[in-house]
Design a protein around this motif. Structure first.
Motif, mmCIF file in Angstrom:
data_model
loop_
_atom_site.group_PDB
_atom_site.id
_atom_site.type_symbol
_atom_site.label_atom_id
_atom_site.label_comp_id
_atom_site.label_asym_id
_atom_site.label_seq_id
_atom_site.Cartn_x
_atom_site.Cartn_y
_atom_site.Cartn_z
ATOM 1 N N LYS A 67 0.831 -1.209 0.000
ATOM 2 C CA LYS A 67 0.000 0.000 0.000
ATOM 3 C C LYS A 67 0.867 1.261 0.000
ATOM 4 O O LYS A 67 0.536 2.258 -0.662
ATOM 5 C CB LYS A 67 -0.939 0.004 1.205
ATOM 6 C CG LYS A 67 -2.084 -0.981 1.080
ATOM 7 C CD LYS A 67 -3.019 -0.900 2.281
ATOM 8 C CE LYS A 67 -4.249 -1.785 2.091
ATOM 9 N NZ LYS A 67 -5.179 -1.731 3.256
ATOM 10 N N LYS A 74 2.197 1.904 -3.517
ATOM 11 C CA LYS A 74 1.167 2.506 -4.371
ATOM 12 C C LYS A 74 0.942 3.970 -4.009
ATOM 13 O O LYS A 74 0.779 4.830 -4.888
ATOM 14 C CB LYS A 74 -0.141 1.735 -4.245
ATOM 15 C CG LYS A 74 -1.240 2.225 -5.196
ATOM 16 C CD LYS A 74 -2.468 1.363 -5.104
ATOM 17 C CE LYS A 74 -3.513 1.781 -6.157
ATOM 18 N NZ LYS A 74 -3.996 3.155 -5.954
ATOM 19 N N GLN A 75 0.952 4.267 -2.719
ATOM 20 C CA GLN A 75 0.693 5.626 -2.242
ATOM 21 C C GLN A 75 1.716 6.633 -2.769
ATOM 22 O O GLN A 75 1.378 7.788 -3.059
ATOM 23 C CB GLN A 75 0.678 5.640 -0.710
ATOM 24 C CG GLN A 75 0.376 7.001 -0.102
ATOM 25 C CD GLN A 75 0.426 6.966 1.418
ATOM 26 O OE1 GLN A 75 0.769 5.943 2.025
ATOM 27 N NE2 GLN A 75 0.065 8.073 2.042
ATOM 28 N N GLN A 100 5.053 1.664 -9.170
ATOM 29 C CA GLN A 100 4.358 0.581 -9.866
ATOM 30 C C GLN A 100 5.016 -0.764 -9.542
ATOM 31 O O GLN A 100 4.590 -1.804 -10.021
ATOM 32 C CB GLN A 100 4.417 0.815 -11.372
ATOM 33 C CG GLN A 100 3.791 2.138 -11.807
ATOM 34 C CD GLN A 100 4.543 2.762 -12.964
ATOM 35 O OE1 GLN A 100 5.741 3.041 -12.890
ATOM 36 N NE2 GLN A 100 3.851 2.988 -14.059
ATOM 37 N N PHE A 121 -3.695 -7.538 -3.196
ATOM 38 C CA PHE A 121 -3.605 -6.089 -3.424
ATOM 39 C C PHE A 121 -2.752 -5.789 -4.651
ATOM 40 O O PHE A 121 -3.100 -4.933 -5.468
ATOM 41 C CB PHE A 121 -3.018 -5.411 -2.180
ATOM 42 C CG PHE A 121 -2.961 -3.915 -2.289
ATOM 43 C CD1 PHE A 121 -4.061 -3.136 -1.965
ATOM 44 C CD2 PHE A 121 -1.798 -3.280 -2.712
ATOM 45 C CE1 PHE A 121 -4.011 -1.748 -2.068
ATOM 46 C CE2 PHE A 121 -1.738 -1.893 -2.825
ATOM 47 C CZ PHE A 121 -2.851 -1.125 -2.500
ATOM 48 N N CYS A 122 -1.633 -6.501 -4.777
ATOM 49 C CA CYS A 122 -0.740 -6.286 -5.921
ATOM 50 C C CYS A 122 -1.426 -6.685 -7.226
ATOM 51 O O CYS A 122 -1.294 -5.990 -8.242
ATOM 52 C CB CYS A 122 0.552 -7.065 -5.740
ATOM 53 S SG CYS A 122 1.624 -6.408 -4.436
ATOM 54 N N GLU A 123 -2.143 -7.802 -7.200
ATOM 55 C CA GLU A 123 -2.857 -8.245 -8.400
ATOM 56 C C GLU A 123 -3.937 -7.242 -8.790
ATOM 57 O O GLU A 123 -4.106 -6.909 -9.964
ATOM 58 C CB GLU A 123 -3.481 -9.619 -8.152
ATOM 59 C CG GLU A 123 -2.447 -10.742 -8.052
ATOM 60 C CD GLU A 123 -3.053 -12.064 -7.618
ATOM 61 O OE1 GLU A 123 -4.234 -12.067 -7.174
ATOM 62 O OE2 GLU A 123 -2.349 -13.093 -7.694
ATOM 63 N N GLU A 124 -4.651 -6.721 -7.812
ATOM 64 C CA GLU A 124 -5.737 -5.782 -8.077
ATOM 65 C C GLU A 124 -5.228 -4.428 -8.565
ATOM 66 O O GLU A 124 -5.923 -3.720 -9.302
ATOM 67 C CB GLU A 124 -6.586 -5.596 -6.810
ATOM 68 C CG GLU A 124 -7.388 -6.827 -6.432
ATOM 69 C CD GLU A 124 -7.955 -6.746 -5.020
ATOM 70 O OE1 GLU A 124 -7.706 -5.708 -4.341
ATOM 71 O OE2 GLU A 124 -8.623 -7.692 -4.590
ATOM 72 N N ASN A 125 -4.018 -4.065 -8.144
ATOM 73 C CA ASN A 125 -3.479 -2.746 -8.464
ATOM 74 C C ASN A 125 -2.321 -2.768 -9.461
ATOM 75 O O ASN A 125 -1.701 -1.734 -9.707
ATOM 76 C CB ASN A 125 -3.033 -2.054 -7.174
ATOM 77 C CG ASN A 125 -4.187 -1.660 -6.290
ATOM 78 O OD1 ASN A 125 -4.793 -0.607 -6.473
ATOM 79 N ND2 ASN A 125 -4.526 -2.516 -5.335
ATOM 80 N N GLY A 126 -2.045 -3.936 -10.022
ATOM 81 C CA GLY A 126 -0.998 -4.044 -11.026
ATOM 82 C C GLY A 126 0.395 -3.737 -10.517
ATOM 83 O O GLY A 126 1.219 -3.173 -11.243
ATOM 84 N N LEU A 127 0.669 -4.118 -9.275
ATOM 85 C CA LEU A 127 1.984 -3.874 -8.674
ATOM 86 C C LEU A 127 2.894 -5.083 -8.864
ATOM 87 O O LEU A 127 2.497 -6.222 -8.615
ATOM 88 C CB LEU A 127 1.853 -3.590 -7.174
ATOM 89 C CG LEU A 127 1.403 -2.195 -6.749
ATOM 90 C CD1 LEU A 127 1.128 -2.193 -5.253
ATOM 91 C CD2 LEU A 127 2.455 -1.153 -7.087
#
Length: 287
Positions: free
Chosen positions: A18, A21-22, A26, A54-60
């Motif tokens: 998180k 992302k903040q 990427q 979270f990484c999968e949902e946010n493309g991290l």
């Protein structure tokens, strides 16, 4: 292009993702456990799985880095300790959904027998990977060349992977500071360096790049990272060149924060530079 940085897991694995992302990253790198210890960590599997989601949902994109004491050329009395620790790192990183764990190439263990270090590296890698059946890769990182370090030539890294019993479980992580300090890349020979990496089969297994400038000159064999565009010996246009040459590989910053430049600021600058570059065009067949 994908830009990110090293982040802390002080609040847990999900918190680290998180935070990345903040600040506009990427991609991110993290230590899966105490960076100064080889002790096995009983980690929070639910937290790790939440990090993966979270990484999968946010493309991290993420990778982990083994603790500082980790070695794949350790003395006999520490070999089992390193094997167990690296397997622990692989398990944590795999649960978090990370592409791989970074481990430094080994060091010279014998002046009389130059091949002894390579034999031990292969023994260690085979011992680790025969016990590992997850998706997370072991990523060999090139060295800067200090303290009798090996791994300062692409041929070494590729050959060790090729000679291992489990090459499909091994990839590479390129450190730009180390490449510059070791003499592998001088900033002006980027095209030749990339062509060599491609021809050796290195690039196809390159999963991440540690994007670091160097506080010391080319060939110094001193491992001291500098900020990308401030205080380093690699010129801005040379740094831009290596980024362009490997533009499809995730770049992760390990740059210092004590000189007034944050990772968030550096990522913002790198993204602006990417946007200012001319768009690539694809020629249709027959044109």
């Amino acid at each position: 292009m994908i830009f990110g940085c090293h982040v802390s897991i002080r609040g847990g694995y999900l918190s680290a993702a998180k935070h990345a992302k903040q600040i506009g990253a990427q991609a991110f790198q993290y230590f899966p456990k105490n960076p100064r210890s080889l002790s096995v960590k009983e980690f929070d599997l639910a937290d790790a799985k939440s990090c993966r989601r979270f990484c999968e949902e946010n493309g991290l994109f993420s990778i982990a880095h083994t603790p500082y004491p980790t070695s794949i050329t350790p003395p006999t009395e520490k070999q089992e300790l390193n094997i167990v620790s690296i397997l622990n790192d692989l398990a944590i990183a795999d649960a978090c959904g990370s592409k791989g764990i970074v481990v430094h190439f080994g060091s010279r263990i014998s002046e009389e027998n130059p091949l002894a270090s390579y034999h031990l590296m292969l023994e260690m890698l085979n011992s680790i990977l025969e016990k590992w059946d997850g998706d997370c890769l072991l990523l060999l990182e090139n060295n800067a060349g200090k303290q009798a370090a090996l791994g300062t030539e692409l041929e070494e890294l590729v050959q060790v992977r090729n000679l291992s019993q489990y090459p499909a479980k091994i990839g590479f992580c390129l450190d730009t500071c180390h490449a510059f300090a070791s003499g592998m890349w001088d900033g002006s020979n980027t095209l030749a360096f990339k062509e060599k990496a491609d021809s050796l089969g290195y690039t196809e297994h390159l999963k991440a790049i540690h994007l670091n400038n160097s506080m010391h000159p080319h060939g110094s064999r001193k491992d001291r990272h500098a900020n990308i565009y401030k205080g380093g010996k690699i010129l801005p246009e040379q740094m831009d060149g290596i980024i362009s040459a490997f533009s499809d590989i995730p770049f992760i910053l390990e740059t210092p924060s004590e000189y007034g430049v944050s990772h968030e600021e550096e990522i913002r600058v790198l993204k602006r530079l990417e946007l200012s570059r001319p768009a690539k065009t694809t020629r249709k067949k027959g044109e």
